[in-house]
Design an enzyme around this catalytic site. Structure first.
Site, PDB file in Angstrom:
ATOM      1  N   LEU A  14       0.853  -1.197   0.000  1.00 48.54           N
ATOM      2  CA  LEU A  14       0.000   0.000   0.000  1.00 48.54           C
ATOM      3  C   LEU A  14       0.887   1.244   0.000  1.00 48.54           C
ATOM      4  O   LEU A  14       0.921   1.990   0.960  1.00 48.54           O
ATOM      5  CB  LEU A  14      -0.903  -0.042   1.238  1.00 48.54           C
ATOM      6  CG  LEU A  14      -2.219   0.742   1.168  1.00 48.54           C
ATOM      7  CD1 LEU A  14      -2.996   0.420  -0.091  1.00 48.54           C
ATOM      8  CD2 LEU A  14      -3.069   0.422   2.391  1.00 48.54           C
ATOM      9  N   HIS A  15       1.640   1.446  -1.093  1.00 46.46           N
ATOM     10  CA  HIS A  15       2.482   2.642  -1.112  1.00 46.46           C
ATOM     11  C   HIS A  15       1.805   3.781  -1.848  1.00 46.46           C
ATOM     12  O   HIS A  15       0.603   3.734  -2.090  1.00 46.46           O
ATOM     13  CB  HIS A  15       3.912   2.330  -1.555  1.00 46.46           C
ATOM     14  CG  HIS A  15       4.098   2.101  -3.007  1.00 46.46           C
ATOM     15  ND1 HIS A  15       3.778   3.037  -3.943  1.00 46.46           N
ATOM     16  CD2 HIS A  15       4.589   1.045  -3.675  1.00 46.46           C
ATOM     17  CE1 HIS A  15       4.065   2.566  -5.136  1.00 46.46           C
ATOM     18  NE2 HIS A  15       4.556   1.360  -4.998  1.00 46.46           N
ATOM     19  N   ALA A  16       2.564   4.819  -2.168  1.00 44.19           N
ATOM     20  CA  ALA A  16       1.957   6.083  -2.557  1.00 44.19           C
ATOM     21  C   ALA A  16       0.823   5.987  -3.582  1.00 44.19           C
ATOM     22  O   ALA A  16      -0.263   6.502  -3.347  1.00 44.19           O
ATOM     23  CB  ALA A  16       3.036   7.040  -3.036  1.00 44.19           C
TER      24      ALA A  16
END
Lengths: 92, 560
Positions: A14-16
């Site tokens: 769940l990154h940018a």
């Protein structure tokens, strides 16, 4: 209280980018949604419309998270968000 | 009225455009500074919310104009700027009596720390959070946002100096040229300008006068900035814009009379070596072996070294590869070799001298080079940096031969070695002049200091005399080979002078191969020798450069 468990589909976690897509969707919903890693107490859950909170979860590909919401439209809202979480946005 | 500012041209090109100044960096507000007198927590919270909204809106607008990855990054950053949980924790601080600036500073700090702790990709995003924070504080203070300015029109970026983080976000399509008041020829600004091919001038102190919107002419060739350019400058800029495209390097360096000057490349890794070979380099004139050592807290193993050197040799089968042994110390410290408490590291234990304090490292490196040599087809030569005396040259040559390496030489960086080149070459096989350090030591001017940039110029006649002393020494020792592997070899006009002074091979950044080759092909040896004499007899670096350039009309044709 509506509740759903979702498994992070994004291969990089769940990154940018996936977090931005999710936070934007959560902010547009008529109900307030919280997110927590599976197994963590409900009162420590975070605001699902906060990109920084989402990133701070450190959720990786395959991590299970729990979404919670209350009120009218909560069930439908959560269904929509689960779909977003389980999609691999980096595969597009 | 037109004004002229002089600096050091570090990347060629002539262009006219409007100035945008790099904003001052945002300074941290005081820790927990209280609410301003007469302002309620509610009013301060409203101010903070307004500022975060304004930053988010600005970033969203930019995202709408961007595409691909840049758009995704800007979108995510915009969301961070108006992030509810970030604002909630900042608001909590404001309610407790902290002013908006200090509150957002502290709240974002906590988020950044948390992301850093996650490591990897998330840790890198911590920088985005700090960038957003600086933007919100700038908005609260009513000052320009930090970082490279946004502009729809391409502009000339004026700054004190640029940090690596600034240059990473520099869009070469938006920036026409770089002008800095500080920084030297080796500064980050200079390096990035050369790699992007942007005209650049550094160490021009008076350019702090330049303001947003000023129309200026930037001459990266002559190192000048001219405000309110006239027709003459417009003509120069147009001529530059219409310059002929340089022919690719053919792979054979020579003068117009066919006199051979092999053009080699400086490389720092196997990947680099492949790129250099693809660009036509006739070999490697300087393999910087530090790439194998830097960032390590202990000496790399024999196997690691053999593999690293082998990767370079593989790209140049049948060709010359000159390996410089470890050059640690001064601006390239290594934790296991360098005594960081030395008061004067440039004059301290560095290069070959580390063998005095850490014996064994050099011997093991030579063994690894010999092993890699035996596994590949390259013609491997080795040389030691920072040799000062004939005795050191002899010791090194003996050590190299004992390791099984056939050709051993030394670098000429210290004036004593240039003066005694003849004696040095009676004890080893070749020399290679490192003009960056030779200039620093001949002129006694720290190469990192912008203030001394004028002294730190390889066109200084004294430096050219050092080169002449070296080639004279090589003649007296029976005509042994002399190479140049510093930045000087990459300056096409200076390359002509170096050949005229008797240098046999030139080694440079692969980008310089085409321009250097093109200019060398316009002169014959007698002419190069005549120009070398003119430069040697000039009283200043500036005059040496201008008298030689005036005779090389082809420079203009190619905009060099």
């Amino acid at each position: 209280m509506a509740e759903r468990t979702a498994i992070i589909g994004s291969r990089v976690g769940l990154h940018a980018r996936p977090a931005a897509i999710f936070a934007e969707a959560a902010a547009e919903l008529p109900v307030e949604v919280t997110i927590a890693l599976e197994g963590e107490p409900a009162d420590e859950a975070m605001d699902a419309s906060s990109i920084l909170s989402l990133m701070g979860l450190g959720a990786e590909h395959g991590t299970s998270v729990v979404l919670r919401a209350e009120g009218e439209g909560a069930e439908a809202a959560l269904d929509q968000l689960v779909t977003i979480l389980e999609t691999d946005h980096d595969a597009e | 009225m037109s004004k002229k500012f002089t600096g050091v041209g570090v990347s060629a090109g002539r262009v006219i455009g409007r100035v945008r100044r790099m904003p001052e960096p945002i300074l941290a507000p005081a820790d927990g500074a209280p609410l301003p007198a007469g302002v309620s927590a509610e009013e301060e919270t409203a101010r903070l919310t307004e500022a975060s909204k304004a930053v988010a809106t600005g970033l969203k607008e930019r995202a709408a104009l961007a595409t691909g990855d840049a758009q995704a990054v800007l979108k995510a950053t915009a969301l961070m700027a108006s992030d509810r949980s970030l604002l909630k924790s900042a608001t909590k601080l404001v309610t407790g009596g902290t002013c908006a600036e200090s509150a957002i500073w502290e709240a974002a700090d906590a988020v950044a720390t948390q992301l850093t702790a996650l490591g990897g990709y998330m840790a890198e995003r911590a920088g985005d959070v700090l960038d957003v924070r600086a933007r919100i504080v700038a908005e609260l203070r009513g000052v320009p946002a930090p970082g490279i300015p946004d502009s729809d029109e391409p502009f000339i970026l004026a700054a004190v100096d640029l940090a690596p983080a600034d240059t990473a976000t520099l869009d070469p399509a938006k920036v026409l040229a770089l002008v800095t008041s500080d920084g030297g020829p080796q500064s980050h600004t200079a390096i990035i300008a050369r790699s992007l091919g942007l005209p650049a001038i550094v160490a021009a102190p008076e350019t702090t006068e330049l303001a947003d919107g000023d129309l200026v002419f930037v001459d990266g060739i002559d190192g000048q900035v001219v405000t309110d350019p006239s027709e003459a400058e417009e003509h120069l800029a147009t001529t530059y814009a219409n310059r002929e495209v340089l022919p690719d390097f053919s792979g054979t360096g020579e003068l117009s009379d066919g006199y051979r000057v092999p053009l080699l490349s400086n490389v720092g890794s196997g990947e680099d070596a492949q790129a250099a070979a693809a660009a036509g380099a006739e070999g490697v004139g300087l393999l910087r072996t530090e790439f194998c050592f830097l960032g390590k807290d202990k000496e790399p193993t024999h196997e690691e070294q053999v593999a690293a050197y082998g990767a370079v040799f593989a790209a140049f089968a049948g060709k010359k590869v000159v390996v410089r042994t470890l050059d640690a110390g001064a601006d390239k410290p290594l934790p296991f070799l360098t005594d960081s408490s030395e008061p004067n590291p440039a004059l301290g234990v560095r290069g070959y001298r580390t063998d005095l304090t850490s014996p064994g490292v050099l011997e093991r490196q030579l063994k690894a080079i010999a092993q890699a040599t035996s596994e590949h087809e390259a013609d491997v030569w080795v040389m030691a940096p920072m040799i000062s005396t004939p005795a050191e040259a002899q010791d090194f040559a003996e050590m190299a031969k004992a390791a099984g390496l056939a050709t051993a030489g030394t670098m000429i960086e210290v004036p004593s070695a240039a003066v005694l080149a003849g004696q040095i070459l009676q004890r080893c096989d070749f020399v290679s002049i490192g003009t960056n350090d030779l200039t620093q030591y001949t002129m006694a001017a720290d190469r990192q200091l912008g203030t001394l940039a004028e002294l730190n110029d390889p066109w200084q006649p004294a430096v050219l005399h050092m080169v002449a002393a070296t080639t004279a020494g090589a003649q007296s020792a029976g005509g042994k080979p002399v190479g140049v592997c510093g930045e000087a070899a990459a300056d096409p006009a200076l390359a002509v002078v170096l050949v005229g002074l008797g240098v046999n091979t030139l080694s440079m950044n692969k980008r310089a191969l085409a321009p250097v080759s093109a200019v060398l092909r316009t002169v014959d040896l007698a002419n190069a020798q005549r120009l070398a004499k003119l430069a040697l007899d000039a009283p200043s670096a500036e005059l040496a450069r201008s008298v030689v350039r005036a005779e090389l009309s082809e420079l203009d044709r190619f905009g060099l």
